[in-house]
Enzyme design. Structure first.
Site, PDB file in Angstrom:
ATOM      1  CG  ASN A  66      -1.748  -1.141   1.261  1.00 31.25           C
ATOM      2  OD1 ASN A  66      -2.651  -1.376   0.177  1.00 31.25           O
ATOM      3  ND2 ASN A  66      -1.891  -1.976   2.366  1.00 31.25           N
ATOM      4  CB  CYS A  75      -4.242  -6.054  -4.836  1.00 30.49           C
ATOM      5  SG  CYS A  75      -4.712  -4.581  -5.844  1.00 30.49           S
ATOM      6  CG  HIS A 167     -12.538  -6.408   2.768  1.00 27.10           C
ATOM      7  ND1 HIS A 167     -12.003  -5.094   1.829  1.00 27.10           N
ATOM      8  CD2 HIS A 167     -11.706  -7.339   2.179  1.00 27.10           C
ATOM      9  CE1 HIS A 167     -11.254  -5.624   0.976  1.00 27.10           C
ATOM     10  NE2 HIS A 167     -11.159  -7.010   1.199  1.00 27.10           N
ATOM     11  CG  ASN A 198      -8.636  -2.956   2.704  1.00 28.54           C
ATOM     12  OD1 ASN A 198      -8.339  -2.240   2.429  1.00 28.54           O
ATOM     13  ND2 ASN A 198      -8.356  -4.281   3.003  1.00 28.54           N
ATOM     14  CD  GLU A 216      -7.585   0.008  -1.650  1.00 25.28           C
ATOM     15  OE1 GLU A 216      -6.639  -0.544  -1.231  1.00 25.28           O
ATOM     16  OE2 GLU A 216      -7.864   0.029  -2.900  1.00 25.28           O
ATOM     17  CB  CYS A 225     -11.284  -1.570  -3.009  1.00 30.47           C
ATOM     18  SG  CYS A 225     -10.395  -2.730  -2.120  1.00 30.47           S
ATOM     19  CB  THR A 227     -10.024  -7.507  -2.035  1.00 26.52           C
ATOM     20  OG1 THR A 227      -9.609  -6.229  -1.917  1.00 26.52           O
ATOM     21  CG2 THR A 227      -9.065  -8.508  -2.762  1.00 26.52           C
ATOM     22  N   GLY A 228     -12.462  -5.373  -2.201  1.00 28.46           N
ATOM     23  CA  GLY A 228     -13.879  -4.693  -1.383  1.00 28.46           C
ATOM     24  C   GLY A 228     -14.870  -5.009  -2.236  1.00 28.46           C
TER      25      GLY A 228
HETATM   26  N1  LIG Z   1      -5.455  -2.109   0.698  1.00 31.53           N
HETATM   27  C1  LIG Z   1      -5.675  -3.498   0.612  1.00 31.53           C
HETATM   28  C2  LIG Z   1      -4.691  -3.742  -0.480  1.00 31.53           C
HETATM   29  C3  LIG Z   1      -5.191  -3.357  -1.894  1.00 31.53           C
HETATM   30  C4  LIG Z   1      -6.640  -3.831  -2.186  1.00 31.53           C
HETATM   31  C5  LIG Z   1      -7.266  -3.051  -3.393  1.00 31.53           C
HETATM   32  N2  LIG Z   1      -6.758  -1.991  -4.221  1.00 31.53           N
HETATM   33  C6  LIG Z   1      -7.897  -4.330  -4.160  1.00 31.53           C
HETATM   34  O1  LIG Z   1      -8.027  -3.865  -5.532  1.00 31.53           O
HETATM   35  O2  LIG Z   1      -8.469  -5.206  -3.970  1.00 31.53           O
HETATM   36  C7  LIG Z   1      -5.071  -4.131   2.124  1.00 31.53           C
HETATM   37  O3  LIG Z   1      -4.202  -3.360   2.781  1.00 31.53           O
HETATM   38  O4  LIG Z   1      -5.548  -5.200   2.263  1.00 31.53           O
END
Ligand SMILES: N[C@H](CCC[C@H](N)C(=O)O)C(=O)O
Length: 289
Positions: A66, A75, A167, A198, A216, A225, A227-228
């Site tokens: 990050n 990610c 999350h 997140n 994030e 994001c 994964t978000g």
């Molecule tokens: N900030 C996230 C990593 C990047 C996730 C995000 N940019 C995506 O597209 O999933 C963490 O520390 O878990």
């Protein structure tokens, strides 16, 4: 020391990518490099740093750092860009291949138009719902679904889970920049999440469509994001607000993702991946790190 880089984005969630098949950087310098290269004033400017590397267990590996130098476990937007890069650079020969992350191994499939990867579908694997796997403090074996969560005098309903990274998802009447910028950083560092978290705010538009905004862990507000978005759809389904085993359109600030949580338990993500620039980063100062 000149470091070759590629800058790519997925729905505006942009990273500086280093290709460790070509040129490696010492492990102990990666966190500092992520901070310096991400800085929009004194570096290139990005949401962080991603390393594309040889893997012993998959066709290619990906690590994500990050903006604050912390390493994430996965990610989603980074995975789509890594898949694009790996296919276009000939690191992989097939359109379907595996990518190793700190969280798991995922399966990527690229859609190619005129020799270039137009969009990518990734099986992101199964979410982890048990509190201890998020991780979040409290009764370990339980899940965190529509749990009362008080923060800065506000009482919100929390659904929390892991997509390999943690999350915290809040279903709200209407997403707003104010709530993300005010509550996001507080929840991110809340002691109830020992590894940070997140933070996503989602508005249910229909059983197959949501609005989405994110703060994030380690990077703050981003345009998207991956994964978000996966965690948000799982959370919406756990709250009986979204359809299981059907595609859900997620409207993120930077664009749309199609997410499905299928009946086998896997979460599928489909979206774009774009090349922004390639070049050389002057990292003379890194030698002092
Ligand atoms: N900030 C996230 C990593 C990047 C996730 C995000 N940019 C995506 O597209 O999933 C963490 O520390 O878990």
């Amino acid at each position: 020391m000149q470091i070759p880089f590629t800058k790519m984005h997925g729905l505006g969630n942009n990273y500086i990518y280093l290709d460790f098949f070509q040129h490696t950087i010492a492990e102990e310098k990666l966190s500092e490099l992520a901070k310096t290269i991400s800085n929009v004033h004194t570096g290139i400017g990005s949401d962080g740093l991603i390393i594309i590397h040889p893997s012993e267990v998959a066709d290619v590996g990906m690590r994500i750092f990050n903006k604050d130098g912390s390493e994430g476990q996965s990610c989603g937007n980074g995975l789509r860009c890594t898949a694009k890069y790996a296919y276009e650079q000939g690191i992989v020969a097939e359109k379907q291949f595996q990518i190793e992350t700190k969280a798991n191994k995922v399966v990527a499939e690229v859609q190619v138009i005129n020799g270039k990867v137009d969009h990518v579908t990734i099986n992101m694997g199964k979410p982890h719902l048990k509190r201890e796997l998020i991780p979040m403090q409290g009764e370990p074996k339980t899940k965190v679904i529509a749990e009362r969560f008080e923060i800065q005098g506000e009482v919100l309903e929390l659904t929390a889970l892991s997509m390999g990274n943690p999350h915290a998802v809040f279903i709200v009447e209407q997403v707003s920049k104010k709530q993300v910028s005010q509550l996001g950083p507080l929840v991110e560092k809340d002691p109830r999440f020992p590894q940070g978290v997140n933070v996503e705010f989602i508005e249910i538009l229909s059983p197959n469509e949501i609005n989405f905004s994110v703060w994030e862990r380690g990077s703050g507000i981003t345009q998207a994001c991956g994964t978000g978005a996966c965690a948000a759809v799982v959370a919406g389904i756990l709250n009986d607000r979204l359809e299981r085993n059907e595609s859900v359109k997620v409207h993120l600030p930077g664009g749309d993702l199609d997410i499905t949580w299928d009946n086998d338990g896997d979460v599928w993500m489909t979206g774009g991946a774009e090349l922004i620039a390639t070049g050389f980063y002057e990292a003379a100062h890194l030698s002092k790190v």
